[in-house]
Design a protein around this motif. Structure first.
Motif, PDB file in Angstrom:
ATOM      1  N   PRO A 306       0.806  -1.232   0.000  1.00  0.00           N
ATOM      2  CA  PRO A 306       0.000   0.000   0.000  1.00  0.00           C
ATOM      3  C   PRO A 306       0.836   1.278   0.000  1.00  0.00           C
ATOM      4  CG  PRO A 306      -0.911  -1.594   1.535  1.00  0.00           C
ATOM      5  CD  PRO A 306       0.388  -2.167   1.064  1.00  0.00           C
ATOM      6  N   GLY A 307       2.000   1.259   0.655  1.00  0.00           N
ATOM      7  CA  GLY A 307       2.785   2.493   0.747  1.00  0.00           C
ATOM      8  C   GLY A 307       3.841   2.663  -0.321  1.00  0.00           C
ATOM      9  N   ALA A 308       3.963   1.693  -1.241  1.00  0.00           N
ATOM     10  CA  ALA A 308       5.039   1.747  -2.243  1.00  0.00           C
ATOM     11  C   ALA A 308       4.917   2.969  -3.149  1.00  0.00           C
ATOM     12  CB  ALA A 308       5.046   0.467  -3.056  1.00  0.00           C
ATOM     13  N   GLU A 309       3.735   3.225  -3.651  1.00  0.00           N
ATOM     14  CA  GLU A 309       3.550   4.355  -4.563  1.00  0.00           C
ATOM     15  C   GLU A 309       3.776   5.681  -3.845  1.00  0.00           C
ATOM     16  OE1 GLU A 309       0.154   6.315  -7.509  1.00  0.00           O
ATOM     17  OE2 GLU A 309      -0.134   4.298  -6.697  1.00  0.00           O
ATOM     18  N   THR A 310       3.294   5.777  -2.599  1.00  0.00           N
ATOM     19  CA  THR A 310       3.504   7.005  -1.825  1.00  0.00           C
ATOM     20  C   THR A 310       4.991   7.234  -1.594  1.00  0.00           C
ATOM     21  OG1 THR A 310       1.380   6.716  -0.703  1.00  0.00           O
ATOM     22  CG2 THR A 310       2.970   8.178   0.341  1.00  0.00           C
ATOM     23  N   TYR A 311       5.714   6.162  -1.307  1.00  0.00           N
ATOM     24  CA  TYR A 311       7.154   6.291  -1.103  1.00  0.00           C
ATOM     25  C   TYR A 311       7.853   6.799  -2.366  1.00  0.00           C
ATOM     26  CZ  TYR A 311      12.013   5.273  -0.098  1.00  0.00           C
ATOM     27  OH  TYR A 311      13.366   5.406   0.081  1.00  0.00           O
ATOM     28  N   ASP A 373      -3.695  11.085   6.152  1.00  0.00           N
ATOM     29  CA  ASP A 373      -3.329  10.202   7.253  1.00  0.00           C
ATOM     30  C   ASP A 373      -3.101   8.776   6.758  1.00  0.00           C
ATOM     31  OD1 ASP A 373      -3.621  12.411   8.840  1.00  0.00           O
ATOM     32  OD2 ASP A 373      -5.413  11.699   9.908  1.00  0.00           O
ATOM     33  N   GLN A 374      -3.929   8.305   5.843  1.00  0.00           N
ATOM     34  CA  GLN A 374      -3.789   6.950   5.322  1.00  0.00           C
ATOM     35  C   GLN A 374      -2.464   6.793   4.566  1.00  0.00           C
ATOM     36  OE1 GLN A 374      -6.089   4.368   5.915  1.00  0.00           O
ATOM     37  NE2 GLN A 374      -4.371   3.137   5.176  1.00  0.00           N
ATOM     38  N   GLN A 375      -2.092   7.791   3.780  1.00  0.00           N
ATOM     39  CA  GLN A 375      -0.827   7.720   3.051  1.00  0.00           C
ATOM     40  C   GLN A 375       0.351   7.651   4.028  1.00  0.00           C
ATOM     41  OE1 GLN A 375      -1.444  11.279   0.596  1.00  0.00           O
ATOM     42  NE2 GLN A 375      -1.105  10.024  -1.228  1.00  0.00           N
ATOM     43  N   ILE A 376       0.289   8.443   5.098  1.00  0.00           N
ATOM     44  CA  ILE A 376       1.378   8.427   6.086  1.00  0.00           C
ATOM     45  C   ILE A 376       1.464   7.069   6.761  1.00  0.00           C
ATOM     46  CG2 ILE A 376       2.167   9.411   8.270  1.00  0.00           C
ATOM     47  CD1 ILE A 376       1.021  12.083   7.363  1.00  0.00           C
ATOM     48  N   LYS A 377       0.317   6.500   7.129  1.00  0.00           N
ATOM     49  CA  LYS A 377       0.312   5.171   7.736  1.00  0.00           C
ATOM     50  C   LYS A 377       0.919   4.146   6.788  1.00  0.00           C
ATOM     51  CE  LYS A 377      -2.759   1.512   9.424  1.00  0.00           C
ATOM     52  NZ  LYS A 377      -2.104   0.477   8.573  1.00  0.00           N
ATOM     53  N   ASP A 378       0.494   4.169   5.544  1.00  0.00           N
ATOM     54  CA  ASP A 378       0.958   3.175   4.573  1.00  0.00           C
ATOM     55  C   ASP A 378       2.450   3.311   4.289  1.00  0.00           C
ATOM     56  OD1 ASP A 378      -1.602   2.175   4.405  1.00  0.00           O
ATOM     57  OD2 ASP A 378      -2.097   3.211   2.535  1.00  0.00           O
ATOM     58  N   ILE A 383       8.300   1.665   4.774  1.00  0.00           N
ATOM     59  CA  ILE A 383       9.725   1.852   5.046  1.00  0.00           C
ATOM     60  C   ILE A 383      10.180   1.035   6.253  1.00  0.00           C
ATOM     61  CG2 ILE A 383       9.690   4.158   4.041  1.00  0.00           C
ATOM     62  CD1 ILE A 383       9.846   5.310   6.859  1.00  0.00           C
ATOM     63  N   ARG A 384       9.261   0.683   7.150  1.00  0.00           N
ATOM     64  CA  ARG A 384       9.628  -0.110   8.320  1.00  0.00           C
ATOM     65  C   ARG A 384       9.709  -1.604   8.005  1.00  0.00           C
ATOM     66  NH1 ARG A 384       8.829   1.447  13.622  1.00  0.00           N
ATOM     67  NH2 ARG A 384       7.161  -0.054  14.091  1.00  0.00           N
ATOM     68  N   ASN A 385       9.307  -1.977   6.763  1.00  0.00           N
ATOM     69  CA  ASN A 385       9.310  -3.396   6.415  1.00  0.00           C
ATOM     70  C   ASN A 385       9.837  -3.641   5.002  1.00  0.00           C
ATOM     71  OD1 ASN A 385       7.925  -4.935   8.754  1.00  0.00           O
ATOM     72  ND2 ASN A 385       6.640  -3.122   8.447  1.00  0.00           N
ATOM     73  N   SER A 386      10.689  -2.760   4.506  1.00  0.00           N
ATOM     74  CA  SER A 386      11.303  -2.935   3.194  1.00  0.00           C
ATOM     75  C   SER A 386      12.820  -3.000   3.345  1.00  0.00           C
ATOM     76  CB  SER A 386      10.927  -1.773   2.264  1.00  0.00           C
ATOM     77  OG  SER A 386       9.542  -1.777   1.995  1.00  0.00           O
ATOM     78  N   TRP A 387      13.493  -3.509   2.307  1.00  0.00           N
ATOM     79  CA  TRP A 387      14.960  -3.555   2.239  1.00  0.00           C
ATOM     80  C   TRP A 387      15.577  -4.323   3.419  1.00  0.00           C
ATOM     81  CZ3 TRP A 387      13.105   1.718   3.139  1.00  0.00           C
ATOM     82  CH2 TRP A 387      12.481   2.264   2.010  1.00  0.00           C
ATOM     83  N   GLY A 388      14.868  -5.297   3.928  1.00  0.00           N
ATOM     84  CA  GLY A 388      15.357  -6.063   5.070  1.00  0.00           C
ATOM     85  C   GLY A 388      14.880  -5.550   6.411  1.00  0.00           C
ATOM     86  N   ASN A 389      14.224  -4.398   6.447  1.00  0.00           N
ATOM     87  CA  ASN A 389      13.664  -3.888   7.705  1.00  0.00           C
ATOM     88  C   ASN A 389      12.494  -4.757   8.151  1.00  0.00           C
ATOM     89  OD1 ASN A 389      15.467  -1.807   7.452  1.00  0.00           O
ATOM     90  ND2 ASN A 389      13.939  -0.225   7.017  1.00  0.00           N
ATOM     91  N   LYS A 390      12.329  -4.868   9.457  1.00  0.00           N
ATOM     92  CA  LYS A 390      11.188  -5.596  10.011  1.00  0.00           C
ATOM     93  C   LYS A 390      10.720  -4.884  11.271  1.00  0.00           C
ATOM     94  CE  LYS A 390      12.436 -10.256   8.392  1.00  0.00           C
ATOM     95  NZ  LYS A 390      12.732 -11.633   8.807  1.00  0.00           N
ATOM     96  N   ALA A 391       9.466  -4.467  11.277  1.00  0.00           N
ATOM     97  CA  ALA A 391       8.909  -3.767  12.441  1.00  0.00           C
ATOM     98  C   ALA A 391       7.392  -3.902  12.422  1.00  0.00           C
ATOM     99  CB  ALA A 391       9.312  -2.299  12.421  1.00  0.00           C
TER     100      ALA A 391
END
Length: 531
Positions: A306-311, A373-378, A383-391
């Motif tokens: 969901p947050g890929a496009e916003t990123y 708000d939805q875009q910020i959440k997504d 970013i907290r779960n991409s590129w090896g991140n896990k949260a």
């Protein structure tokens, strides 16, 4: 020698001895006060006892706690409103036992549960330093604590359950360095006040010790030796550098924000290297703790998340599609320990409020002001779960709305313009005709205007670092344009963010920025106009 001469000589020697003893006592007092100043800096007393724009240590800083808003007291030696009439015994009872000058119980928002471990000698030194400060007459403002929490006698229940008065006990099996670090972390440093999971239970073993937790709408991360969520993967030098500057050397990503940044600026950056190393040595001995269970969260990463496009729209031009940022200019998000904290609060606050330039890194616009708000959440989940991140994912969009209302910064446009602390830089900005020269300045004119201003300011002999220069220019732009209303073609947060980033690029790379076409963002690798 006759009797009169002998008496005269004896009298002269006595006078010299008295002068010498007086000078020795004055030197001892001076040493005690200087030591107390350092110890008060370790305890970061000024942070909680100085309101925004107020006199140091004069109190009335508002502490947002789970039981309400607490206004802090005046610590200057004013007889009417401060500590002027306090004896050492009165101070010691408040400082290490949480009992005020009228016998009232103090709220545990004051960290006496940690200060109880401070030695007699250090407590006396801190009192001597506070007594040496210029007195400031400032009456304590009323706190806003609802019933039943405003009934102080009810605090006896908390004290019985969680507080015990005791000095720090060195571990006979630990090194002197580790014990020194333990004394600082568990005492004056009161690190658990922010980094424990449960704040108000004090310095106890059931407080979620140093495993991370929310403090005033920010997340204080895990600082145990856990390899993923804590400092386990950091070298000692990296942790010391972070405590001293707010950033770590090499490829270690992340910059300090919120209360931690303030703590670094006012306290940790002024500590000796030996004390910082001791604190790290002690933290290595704390049992590693996982604040949350790691698990595969594929729904929040990858192109279809969901947050890929916003990123890609708002963040990738600076932080790069792979989350690696720009070394020395834009912090990496990939592998960033703060990004992967158990709570998302700090990430959300930075997205909503932005950051000023610090430690050589570019300022970050309050890009969240342009998002829903939805875009910020997504995007936060992304970013907290991409590129090896896990949260853990953000639990609900309501937390974004709550923090949006609580995040007030110059970059977001809902707080006063920041002030310039460096007096020489302030004078140089005035001599350059700022902020008037920046009034009604449009994005197309940012580059030529800054390319003319920056060399003048750099040659003015202010001694200001690049960060201070960028932040000073941004503050001047804010002062000139904040109330103008029309910031077309961009909104306020995007306009001041673009100005701040171009100021950064001009200060850092004037030769590249001067060749840029007016109205266009800096070249790739400098400082893009979006975070």
């Amino acid at each position: 020698m006759d009797r009169r001469k002998a008496l005269g000589l004896a009298s002269g020697l006595a006078s010299l001895l008295a002068v010498a003893q007086s000078a020795s006592a004055q030197d001892a007092d001076k040493d005690l006060i200087e030591r107390g100043k350092y110890l008060a800096t370790v305890g970061d007393c000024t942070a909680c006892h100085t309101k925004p724009g107020g006199q140091p240590f004069a109190g009335n800083y508002g502490l947002n706690t789970p039981i309400g808003l607490i206004k802090t007291p005046n610590l200057t030696p004013d007889d009417e409103t401060g500590l002027g009439k306090w004896t050492y015994e009165t101070f010691e009872k408040a400082f290490r036992h949480g009992i005020g000058d009228e016998g009232e119980y103090l709220y545990p928002a004051f960290p006496f549960g940690w200060y109880t471990k401070v030695s007699d000698e250090d407590t006396r030194a801190i009192f001597a330093y506070l007594k040496s400060l210029p007195p400031v007459k400032e009456k304590r403002e009323a706190s806003d604590i609802p019933f039943p929490f405003n009934v102080r006698t009810a605090l006896i229940t908390w004290r019985t359950a969680f507080f015990s008065a005791e000095r720090f006990k060195p571990d006979p099996n630990a090194s002197a360095e580790v014990n020194r670090g333990g004394y600082l972390v568990e005492g004056l440093g009161h690190c658990g006040m922010c980094h424990n999971e449960r704040k108000l239970v004090g310095n106890t073993s059931i407080a979620g010790r140093l495993g991370g937790g929310v403090i005033d709408g920010w997340y204080a991360p895990n600082i145990t030796p856990d390899g993923h969520q804590g400092i386990g993967a950091w070298s000692d030098a990296e942790v010391v550098a972070y405590l001293k500057t707010g950033t770590a050397p090499g490829n270690r990503p992340g910059v300090a924000a919120g209360p931690m940044r303030q703590t670094i600026e006012e306290s940790l950056s002024k500590l000796s290297d030996a004390d910082l190393k001791a604190m790290v040595a002690y933290l290595r001995t704390v049992p590693a703790k996982q604040t949350y269970k790691e698990k595969d969260l594929q729904a929040f990463n990858g192109p279809g998340a969901p947050g890929a496009e916003t990123y890609l729209t708002y963040c990738s031009s600076c932080h790069r599609p792979d989350g690696k940022g720009v070394e020395g200019a834009i912090p990496a998000l990939a592998g960033n320990t703060s990004v992967q904290s158990a709570g998302p609060e700090t990430v959300l606050r930075v997205v909503l409020g932005g950051l000023s330039a610090q430690s050589g890194y570019a300022p970050m616009p309050a890009i969240g002001q342009e998002m829903s708000d939805q875009q910020i959440k997504d995007v936060t989940d992304y970013i907290r779960n991409s590129w090896g991140n896990k949260a853990p994912p953000v639990s609900e969009t309501g937390i974004v709305a709550d923090l949006r209302g609580r995040t007030q910064t110059m970059m977001a446009g809902n707080a006063a313009c920041s002030t310039v602390e460096n007096e020489k830089l302030k004078a140089a900005l005035g001599e350059a005709g700022l902020p008037d020269a920046l009034k009604d300045l449009k994005p197309n004119d940012f580059v030529p205007t800054l390319s003319a201003l920056v060399p003048k300011l750099k040659s003015a002999g202010t001694g200001a670092a690049d960060d201070a220069l960028v932040n000073g220019l941004t503050s001047a732009f804010c002062t000139a344009n904040r109330d103008a209303g029309d910031t077309a073609p961009l909104g306020w947060s995007a306009t001041i963010g673009s100005f701040a980033n171009i100021a950064y690029s001009q200060v850092k790379h004037p030769e590249k920025q001067a060749s840029a076409e007016p109205g266009k963002p800096p070249a790739s690798g400098d400082s893009p106009s979006k975070p």
